[in-house]
Write a protein that holds these residues in place. Structure first.
Motif, PDB file in Angstrom:
ATOM      1  N   ALA A   1      43.715  32.236  53.041  1.00  0.00           N
ATOM      2  CA  ALA A   1      43.618  31.301  51.919  1.00  0.00           C
ATOM      3  C   ALA A   1      44.999  30.803  51.508  1.00  0.00           C
ATOM      4  N   ASP A   2      45.045  29.548  51.057  1.00  0.00           N
ATOM      5  CA  ASP A   2      46.282  29.009  50.492  1.00  0.00           C
ATOM      6  C   ASP A   2      46.543  29.575  49.102  1.00  0.00           C
ATOM      7  N   LEU A   3      45.459  29.881  48.405  1.00  0.00           N
ATOM      8  CA  LEU A   3      45.575  30.334  47.017  1.00  0.00           C
ATOM      9  C   LEU A   3      44.527  31.399  46.721  1.00  0.00           C
ATOM     10  N   VAL A   4      44.928  32.441  46.028  1.00  0.00           N
ATOM     11  CA  VAL A   4      43.979  33.442  45.517  1.00  0.00           C
ATOM     12  C   VAL A   4      44.041  33.355  44.002  1.00  0.00           C
ATOM     13  N   PHE A   5      42.915  33.009  43.385  1.00  0.00           N
ATOM     14  CA  PHE A   5      42.848  32.850  41.928  1.00  0.00           C
ATOM     15  C   PHE A   5      41.981  33.950  41.346  1.00  0.00           C
ATOM     16  N   LEU A   6      42.561  34.767  40.481  1.00  0.00           N
ATOM     17  CA  LEU A   6      41.872  35.916  39.893  1.00  0.00           C
ATOM     18  C   LEU A   6      41.766  35.711  38.392  1.00  0.00           C
TER      19      LEU A   6
ATOM     20  N   TRP B   1      37.715  42.719  12.352  1.00  0.00           N
ATOM     21  CA  TRP B   1      37.071  44.026  12.503  1.00  0.00           C
ATOM     22  C   TRP B   1      37.907  45.018  13.306  1.00  0.00           C
ATOM     23  N   CYS B   2      38.713  44.519  14.237  1.00  0.00           N
ATOM     24  CA  CYS B   2      39.258  45.383  15.294  1.00  0.00           C
ATOM     25  C   CYS B   2      40.603  46.018  14.970  1.00  0.00           C
ATOM     26  N   ASP B   3      40.932  47.073  15.748  1.00  0.00           N
ATOM     27  CA  ASP B   3      42.168  47.837  15.573  1.00  0.00           C
ATOM     28  C   ASP B   3      43.296  47.334  16.454  1.00  0.00           C
ATOM     29  N   ASP B   4      42.956  46.904  17.663  1.00  0.00           N
ATOM     30  CA  ASP B   4      43.992  46.560  18.625  1.00  0.00           C
ATOM     31  C   ASP B   4      43.417  45.605  19.656  1.00  0.00           C
ATOM     32  N   THR B   5      44.268  45.151  20.559  1.00  0.00           N
ATOM     33  CA  THR B   5      43.840  44.231  21.609  1.00  0.00           C
ATOM     34  C   THR B   5      44.408  44.669  22.961  1.00  0.00           C
ATOM     35  N   VAL B   6      43.782  44.190  24.020  1.00  0.00           N
ATOM     36  CA  VAL B   6      44.252  44.405  25.386  1.00  0.00           C
ATOM     37  C   VAL B   6      44.482  43.032  26.013  1.00  0.00           C
ATOM     38  N   ASP B   7      45.596  42.859  26.710  1.00  0.00           N
ATOM     39  CA  ASP B   7      45.871  41.594  27.380  1.00  0.00           C
ATOM     40  C   ASP B   7      44.893  41.377  28.538  1.00  0.00           C
ATOM     41  N   VAL B   8      44.493  40.128  28.695  1.00  0.00           N
ATOM     42  CA  VAL B   8      43.619  39.726  29.807  1.00  0.00           C
ATOM     43  C   VAL B   8      44.283  38.532  30.483  1.00  0.00           C
ATOM     44  N   HIS B   9      44.602  38.685  31.772  1.00  0.00           N
ATOM     45  CA  HIS B   9      45.379  37.672  32.483  1.00  0.00           C
ATOM     46  C   HIS B   9      44.547  36.949  33.539  1.00  0.00           C
ATOM     47  N   ASP B  10      44.908  35.668  33.753  1.00  0.00           N
ATOM     48  CA  ASP B  10      44.506  34.954  34.964  1.00  0.00           C
ATOM     49  C   ASP B  10      45.714  34.982  35.907  1.00  0.00           C
ATOM     50  N   TRP B  11      45.465  35.283  37.186  1.00  0.00           N
ATOM     51  CA  TRP B  11      46.542  35.319  38.167  1.00  0.00           C
ATOM     52  C   TRP B  11      46.260  34.298  39.260  1.00  0.00           C
ATOM     53  N   ALA B  12      47.234  33.477  39.586  1.00  0.00           N
ATOM     54  CA  ALA B  12      47.124  32.529  40.696  1.00  0.00           C
ATOM     55  C   ALA B  12      48.229  32.863  41.696  1.00  0.00           C
ATOM     56  N   VAL B  13      47.824  33.333  42.869  1.00  0.00           N
ATOM     57  CA  VAL B  13      48.783  33.783  43.869  1.00  0.00           C
ATOM     58  C   VAL B  13      48.814  32.775  45.017  1.00  0.00           C
ATOM     59  N   GLY B  14      49.885  31.995  45.106  1.00  0.00           N
ATOM     60  CA  GLY B  14      50.028  31.020  46.182  1.00  0.00           C
ATOM     61  C   GLY B  14      50.441  31.690  47.477  1.00  0.00           C
ATOM     62  N   ARG B  15      49.743  31.358  48.578  1.00  0.00           N
ATOM     63  CA  ARG B  15      50.021  31.979  49.874  1.00  0.00           C
ATOM     64  C   ARG B  15      50.633  30.993  50.864  1.00  0.00           C
ATOM     65  N   SER B  16      50.746  29.739  50.457  1.00  0.00           N
ATOM     66  CA  SER B  16      51.351  28.706  51.293  1.00  0.00           C
ATOM     67  C   SER B  16      52.058  27.733  50.363  1.00  0.00           C
ATOM     68  N   LEU B  17      52.741  26.766  50.924  1.00  0.00           N
ATOM     69  CA  LEU B  17      53.417  25.769  50.099  1.00  0.00           C
ATOM     70  C   LEU B  17      52.403  25.021  49.236  1.00  0.00           C
ATOM     71  N   LYS B  18      51.280  24.639  49.858  1.00  0.00           N
ATOM     72  CA  LYS B  18      50.229  23.951  49.118  1.00  0.00           C
ATOM     73  C   LYS B  18      49.645  24.854  48.039  1.00  0.00           C
TER      74      LYS B  18
END
Length: 274
Positions: free
Chosen positions: A32-37, A233-250
């Motif tokens: 793949a050129d790109l892996v998007f998580l 209501w809540c006490d704390d939070t957890v980060d939630v990330h989107d990751w885009a990993v480029g595997r080629s120039l495109k």
């Protein structure tokens, strides 16, 4: 709701070794050129690995949660809320009880649970329209089918639990959650718009919170994003990330320009359109 990996390994080093090997195969064999998580929690199994191997997340939101293990019981836990907030909830409760006979029920599985799950999606769609919002996921009929099926139950338990407030036997607030390993993940919470001004959603949540303590749950997870009512209501939070990993120039171009810059701006424009 979240992107993660299921891995059967208790030892941390062994787990990371297995994950790294699997990740290497994905990158090598997919070509793949790109892996998007999307929506990878920082405290998830895969979150440990991707944070070490990827560059910068393309989007970060937070998931609020209530740490029930921080208090011995419900009465001790709710003392962390201001006296003003507690008085306001009691006032709204009295206004709600003026509307009719109020009952709260927990329905684990079965035909009634299925019907309530379908009603929850219907009410949520109405709520979105009232706010001028769009949700491709909730508009997709497969979402309603999925929640209806897991609510009804079958040979494999999903941990789906439905709690609902009824006024004169009519459901006016519904919560659809999944419970596993001492945690309650709140996926859908919704109320009848006719009952919005009497705090029926807060009434349901407070009852569910008491029940969570009775059932020995340690965490009540509201999931991302951090809407205002959740943070109240809540006490704390957890980060939630989107990751885009480029595997080629495109792929790197798409990761940096589209996922890293354009995507969220286009989404913001869409949400602010009439």
């Amino acid at each position: 709701q979240y992107g993660d990996v299921l891995v059967d390994a208790e030892n941390t080093n062994e787990k990371l070794k297995l994950l790294q090997a699997a990740w290497d195969v994905v990158l090598r064999e997919s070509q793949a050129d790109l892996v998007f998580l999307r929506k990878v929690r920082a405290d998830s199994v895969f979150g440990e690995l991707i944070a070490k191997t990827a560059t910068v997340p393309t989007r970060t939101v937070t998931a609020p949660y209530m740490d029930l293990a921080s208090a011995p019981d419900f009465d001790a836990y709710v003392k962390r809320y201001s006296s003003r907030a507690r008085r306001n909830r009691r006032r709204l409760r009295r206004r709600l009880e003026e509307r009719g006979e109020i009952t709260v029920r927990n329905i684990a599985t079965g035909q009634e649970a299925k019907e309530l799950a379908i009603e929850a999606i219907r009410l949520k769609r109405q709520w979105l329209v009232s706010r001028g919002l769009a949700s491709p996921a909730l508009a997709d009929p497969r979402t309603q089918t999925f929640f209806a099926n897991v609510a009804k139950g079958g040979p494999h338990d999903t941990g789906c639990v439905i709690n609902a407030v009824f006024c004169d036997a009519k459901p006016v607030a519904i919560e659809v959650s999944f419970q596993c390993k001492g945690s309650n993940a709140l996926h859908i919470t919704v109320f009848d718009l006719d009952f919005e001004k009497v705090g029926v959603g807060a009434f349901l949540l407070e009852n569910n919170l008491r029940q969570a303590f009775d059932n020995g749950l340690a965490r009540y997870d509201f999931l991302a994003p951090s809407d205002r009512y959740k943070l109240e209501w809540c006490d704390d939070t957890v980060d939630v990330h989107d990751w885009a990993v480029g595997r080629s120039l495109k792929g790197k171009f798409v990761a940096r320009i589209y996922h890293g810059f354009l995507r969220e701006r286009l989404k913001a424009v869409w949400e602010h359109m009439p």
